[in-house]
Write a protein that holds these residues in place. Structure first.
Motif, PDB file in Angstrom:
ATOM      1  N   GLU B 346       0.834  -1.205   0.000  1.00  0.00           N
ATOM      2  CA  GLU B 346       0.000   0.000   0.000  1.00  0.00           C
ATOM      3  C   GLU B 346       0.875   1.265   0.000  1.00  0.00           C
ATOM      4  N   LEU B 347       1.950   1.238   0.788  1.00  0.00           N
ATOM      5  CA  LEU B 347       2.827   2.412   0.840  1.00  0.00           C
ATOM      6  C   LEU B 347       3.431   2.674  -0.549  1.00  0.00           C
ATOM      7  N   ASP B 348       3.912   1.595  -1.205  1.00  0.00           N
ATOM      8  CA  ASP B 348       4.512   1.752  -2.537  1.00  0.00           C
ATOM      9  C   ASP B 348       3.490   2.285  -3.541  1.00  0.00           C
ATOM     10  N   ARG B 349       2.253   1.801  -3.426  1.00  0.00           N
ATOM     11  CA  ARG B 349       1.203   2.265  -4.347  1.00  0.00           C
ATOM     12  C   ARG B 349       0.954   3.763  -4.153  1.00  0.00           C
ATOM     13  N   GLN B 350       0.925   4.183  -2.895  1.00  0.00           N
ATOM     14  CA  GLN B 350       0.683   5.599  -2.615  1.00  0.00           C
ATOM     15  C   GLN B 350       1.862   6.458  -3.095  1.00  0.00           C
ATOM     16  N   VAL B 351       3.072   5.960  -2.870  1.00  0.00           N
ATOM     17  CA  VAL B 351       4.265   6.706  -3.301  1.00  0.00           C
ATOM     18  C   VAL B 351       4.240   6.907  -4.817  1.00  0.00           C
ATOM     19  N   GLU B 352       3.757   5.908  -5.523  1.00  0.00           N
ATOM     20  CA  GLU B 352       3.638   5.977  -6.981  1.00  0.00           C
ATOM     21  C   GLU B 352       2.817   7.210  -7.405  1.00  0.00           C
ATOM     22  N   LEU B 353       1.814   7.528  -6.588  1.00  0.00           N
ATOM     23  CA  LEU B 353       0.914   8.646  -6.925  1.00  0.00           C
ATOM     24  C   LEU B 353       1.585  10.010  -6.758  1.00  0.00           C
ATOM     25  N   LEU B 354       2.738  10.044  -6.087  1.00  0.00           N
ATOM     26  CA  LEU B 354       3.433  11.319  -5.912  1.00  0.00           C
ATOM     27  C   LEU B 354       3.956  11.868  -7.238  1.00  0.00           C
ATOM     28  N   GLY B 355       4.034  11.019  -8.245  1.00  0.00           N
ATOM     29  CA  GLY B 355       4.519  11.458  -9.553  1.00  0.00           C
ATOM     30  C   GLY B 355       3.427  12.103 -10.390  1.00  0.00           C
ATOM     31  N   ARG B 356       2.194  12.062  -9.892  1.00  0.00           N
ATOM     32  CA  ARG B 356       1.071  12.615 -10.668  1.00  0.00           C
ATOM     33  C   ARG B 356       0.943  14.125 -10.442  1.00  0.00           C
ATOM     34  N   PRO B 357       0.192  14.802 -11.344  1.00  0.00           N
ATOM     35  CA  PRO B 357      -0.048  16.237 -11.113  1.00  0.00           C
ATOM     36  C   PRO B 357      -0.884  16.435  -9.847  1.00  0.00           C
ATOM     37  N   ASP B 358      -0.894  17.663  -9.370  1.00  0.00           N
ATOM     38  CA  ASP B 358      -1.653  17.943  -8.144  1.00  0.00           C
ATOM     39  C   ASP B 358      -3.102  17.502  -8.274  1.00  0.00           C
ATOM     40  N   GLY B 359      -3.652  17.023  -7.209  1.00  0.00           N
ATOM     41  CA  GLY B 359      -5.045  16.556  -7.206  1.00  0.00           C
ATOM     42  C   GLY B 359      -5.303  15.805  -5.917  1.00  0.00           C
ATOM     43  N   PRO B 360      -6.543  15.358  -5.708  1.00  0.00           N
ATOM     44  CA  PRO B 360      -6.875  14.685  -4.437  1.00  0.00           C
ATOM     45  C   PRO B 360      -6.057  13.417  -4.187  1.00  0.00           C
ATOM     46  N   GLU B 361      -5.755  12.655  -5.262  1.00  0.00           N
ATOM     47  CA  GLU B 361      -4.985  11.404  -5.082  1.00  0.00           C
ATOM     48  C   GLU B 361      -3.586  11.702  -4.572  1.00  0.00           C
ATOM     49  N   ARG B 362      -2.974  12.707  -5.201  1.00  0.00           N
ATOM     50  CA  ARG B 362      -1.608  13.059  -4.796  1.00  0.00           C
ATOM     51  C   ARG B 362      -1.606  13.616  -3.366  1.00  0.00           C
ATOM     52  N   GLU B 363      -2.639  14.404  -3.050  1.00  0.00           N
ATOM     53  CA  GLU B 363      -2.725  14.964  -1.689  1.00  0.00           C
ATOM     54  C   GLU B 363      -2.832  13.847  -0.655  1.00  0.00           C
ATOM     55  N   ALA B 364      -3.667  12.833  -0.988  1.00  0.00           N
ATOM     56  CA  ALA B 364      -3.836  11.717  -0.050  1.00  0.00           C
ATOM     57  C   ALA B 364      -2.520  10.976   0.126  1.00  0.00           C
ATOM     58  N   ALA B 365      -1.778  10.823  -0.970  1.00  0.00           N
ATOM     59  CA  ALA B 365      -0.492  10.129  -0.903  1.00  0.00           C
ATOM     60  C   ALA B 365       0.492  10.915  -0.040  1.00  0.00           C
ATOM     61  N   GLU B 366       0.513  12.235  -0.238  1.00  0.00           N
ATOM     62  CA  GLU B 366       1.420  13.069   0.553  1.00  0.00           C
ATOM     63  C   GLU B 366       1.067  13.014   2.042  1.00  0.00           C
ATOM     64  N   PHE B 367      -0.249  12.988   2.284  1.00  0.00           N
ATOM     65  CA  PHE B 367      -0.714  12.927   3.665  1.00  0.00           C
ATOM     66  C   PHE B 367      -0.202  11.649   4.345  1.00  0.00           C
ATOM     67  N   LEU B 368      -0.280  10.528   3.613  1.00  0.00           N
ATOM     68  CA  LEU B 368       0.181   9.248   4.172  1.00  0.00           C
ATOM     69  C   LEU B 368       1.696   9.299   4.438  1.00  0.00           C
ATOM     70  N   VAL B 369       2.438   9.798   3.457  1.00  0.00           N
ATOM     71  CA  VAL B 369       3.900   9.843   3.614  1.00  0.00           C
ATOM     72  C   VAL B 369       4.284  10.736   4.800  1.00  0.00           C
ATOM     73  N   ARG B 370       3.593  11.863   4.949  1.00  0.00           N
ATOM     74  CA  ARG B 370       3.902  12.773   6.068  1.00  0.00           C
ATOM     75  C   ARG B 370       3.697  12.069   7.415  1.00  0.00           C
ATOM     76  N   ARG B 371       2.643  11.244   7.474  1.00  0.00           N
ATOM     77  CA  ARG B 371       2.377  10.549   8.747  1.00  0.00           C
ATOM     78  C   ARG B 371       3.466   9.513   9.014  1.00  0.00           C
ATOM     79  N   PHE B 372       3.939   8.840   7.972  1.00  0.00           N
ATOM     80  CA  PHE B 372       5.064   7.908   8.147  1.00  0.00           C
ATOM     81  C   PHE B 372       6.283   8.660   8.682  1.00  0.00           C
ATOM     82  N   VAL B 373       6.507   9.866   8.099  1.00  0.00           N
ATOM     83  CA  VAL B 373       7.665  10.657   8.513  1.00  0.00           C
ATOM     84  C   VAL B 373       7.496  11.085   9.969  1.00  0.00           C
ATOM     85  N   ARG B 374       6.266  11.515  10.302  1.00  0.00           N
ATOM     86  CA  ARG B 374       6.028  12.033  11.659  1.00  0.00           C
ATOM     87  C   ARG B 374       6.308  10.969  12.722  1.00  0.00           C
ATOM     88  N   ILE B 375       5.947   9.727  12.424  1.00  0.00           N
ATOM     89  CA  ILE B 375       6.181   8.689  13.447  1.00  0.00           C
ATOM     90  C   ILE B 375       7.566   8.033  13.281  1.00  0.00           C
TER      91      ILE B 375
END
Lengths: 129, 412
Positions: B346-375
């Motif tokens: 799931e993490l790899d799938r979300q990271v894949e979306l970081l290469g897309r243009p701005d939009g809700p999918e990319r925002e959700a992916a960034e949100f997930l990555v930020r939480r991984f970073v925070r913890i």
């Protein structure tokens, strides 16, 4: 007079091979037996059988390898192949069918069931006894 | 003196010569006997097989009338070899031939032999022959003094099959020898649905080892019949019984056992909770997402690990729950959620979306990555930042990780 269908039986267990051969001969088929995978592929190329009954675990080349080699030959690609094997796990059966087998029978097998499957496959390919 | 020595040498030489002669003669006799048997087999086998494939009632005409003494072993070998390799009508006919020609009677007598290996061999051959009429005698052999004879008798009963063979085999599960119990359990599991009712009926009379074996057999057979009965075992005072019952319910996979397995997540013993958590995943019980999330906070690692795996198996609802658990107050629960989100891809799938243009999918992916970073769970993210094939993804990850991206590279 109609020429009998020719069946190649590939099995390294001679007892099992003799049983299948006698079963098919009894019903009027012409049977050729190969004791390993290498001979099975050679026999298939030379004799052009109407159907192949093939074990999986054999010396030199296993049944899946035989399947691939036979399917790769344009003149043999449509020959029906029945795998007869002790390997009864779901993944083995799926692997056999995906590799190009037309049917898969688990050992110990029901002789009449095997015979029916052979007959159906030969009929499908326009070959009766 | 020399004469004595010479006679001694001659005597010893003579003994050796005689012994060598005997050995050679014996070998020659054995080889000629084996060659004769092979020839005889080549003659008799086609006739016997032809009879087996046909409808003729007796095999005797195929072997030239009454069984000759010299053919006894050859015919036995042919019939046994083929009976082991087939099922159905042919096997029955080969078994009938063995009975008709007197082999079954001989082996039944063999079960009383004073030689244990003869008793064991006789039991085995009766099993191959599928000799129903030997069932009573085989049952008695289950009490033989020699464990090997007991096991071969059990195996033979399993091969003969039928209700008459099931009951004594189930009773034999009470074997004092643990190893024998395991082998008998395997034989019973191979008999499939025939044994389910008998196992449940005999269960109260069994000892502890036999009960555990019975539960394992039911798990292997995977019949729906004992589901309600297994749920009752979840209140057994023995924790191993409760754990095995959970395992069996998970293996059977009936959706109806979901609520019982969820209740087992509250069991005071962690092995039961761990197996219950695993069982819930096997039956994909989506209603158990909340209790599984609670199990992620369990004090035992196995329970947490199995609960996380089950949430993954449940599918999107489970993955969403794992995502939410990244913000949980419990550090162990967060850790399990991280591991499973990584392991499930799931993490790899979300990271894949970081290469897309701005939009809700990319925002959700960034949100997930930020939480991984925070913890502080950035190991996999760093790996992806270095190796991902898409430069945009690498740059986005570098920004989120707060590191400088290698100019134009870092990836294949």
């Amino acid at each position: 007079m109609v020429k009998p269908a020719r069946v190649l039986v590939a099995d390294d267990d001679p007892v099992s091979a003799r049983f299948v051969a006698s079963l098919l001969e009894e019903r009027g088929y012409e049977v050729v037996v190969a004791g390993d995978g290498e001979h099975a592929v050679d026999a298939a190329r030379k004799l052009r059988p109407d159907l192949i009954v093939c074990d999986v675990v054999m010396p030199y080349r296993d049944g899946f390898d035989v399947l691939r080699s036979v399917r790769a030959e344009p003149s043999l690609s449509s020959v029906p192949i029945v795998i007869v094997s002790m390997k009864d796990r779901e993944e083995d059966i799926v692997r056999g069918l995906e590799a190009g087998a037309d049917d898969y029978v688990v050992k110990p097998f029901n002789a009449r069931e095997l015979l029916t499957r052979v007959r159906k496959l030969l009929n499908r390919n326009g070959r009766a006894t | 003196m020399y004469a004595v020595l010479a006679y001694s040498v001659l005597a010893i030489g003579g003994v050796f010569l005689v012994l060598t002669g005997l050995i050679v003669a014996n070998k020659a006799w054995r080889e000629s006997r084996d060659a004769w048997r092979r020839t005889r087999r080549r003659t008799l086998e086609p006739a016997i097989l032809s009879w087996a494939h046909g409808d003729a009632p007796s095999v005797r005409p195929s072997i030239g009338g009454a069984l000759k003494r010299r053919d006894r072993l050859v015919v036995e070998g042919i019939l046994l070899d083929h009976a082991q390799r087939v099922r159905g009508v042919e096997r029955e006919r080969l078994g009938r031939a063995l009975d008709d020609l007197g082999y079954v009677d001989r082996w039944i007598r063999g079960l009383s032999s004073w030689r244990w290996w003869q008793r064991a061999e006789s039991a085995e051959k009766l099993g191959i022959a599928g000799a129903f009429r030997a069932i009573d005698r085989l049952v008695r052999s289950l009490a033989d003094d020699v464990p090997e004879v007991r096991i071969r008798a059990a195996k033979a009963l399993g091969a003969v099959g039928g209700r008459a063979a099931v009951a004594p085999l189930v009773q034999a599960l009470r074997e004092p020898n643990r190893w024998s119990t395991i082998r008998i359990a395997d034989i019973l599991a191979g008999m499939r649905h025939d044994v389910v009712r008998e196992l449940m009926d005999e269960y109260p009379k069994m000892n502890r080892d036999a009960r555990l074996a019975a539960l394992d057999i039911l798990a292997k057979i995977r019949s729906l019949e004992p589901v309600a009965w297994l749920e009752e075992r979840l209140s057994d005072p023995d924790r191993d019984v409760r754990a095995r019952a959970c395992h069996a319910l998970g293996a059977i996979g009936s959706p109806d056992s979901g609520p019982a397995l969820v209740r087992a997540l509250e069991d005071p013993e962690w092995p039961v909770r761990a197996v219950a958590a695993k069982g819930i995943g096997r039956i994909r019980h989506a209603a158990a997402v909340q209790p599984l999330c609670a199990a992620l906070r369990d004090r035992e690692w196995w329970v947490r690990a199995n609960a996380a795996e089950s949430l993954r198996l449940i599918g999107p609802k489970g993955i969403e729950a794992l995502d939410r658990m990244l913000d949980d107050r419990d550090v162990y629960a967060r850790h399990q959620a991280v591991l499973m989100l990584q392991e499930s891809g799931e993490l790899d799938r979300q990271v894949e979306l970081l290469g897309r243009p701005d939009g809700p999918e990319r925002e959700a992916a960034e949100f997930l990555v930020r939480r991984f970073v925070r913890i502080g769970q950035v190991g996999r993210l760093r790996e992806l930042q270095e190796t991902h094939r898409d430069a945009k993804v690498r740059e986005a990850l570098a920004a989120l990780l707060g590191i400088a991206a290698a100019p134009g590279g870092g990836a294949p």
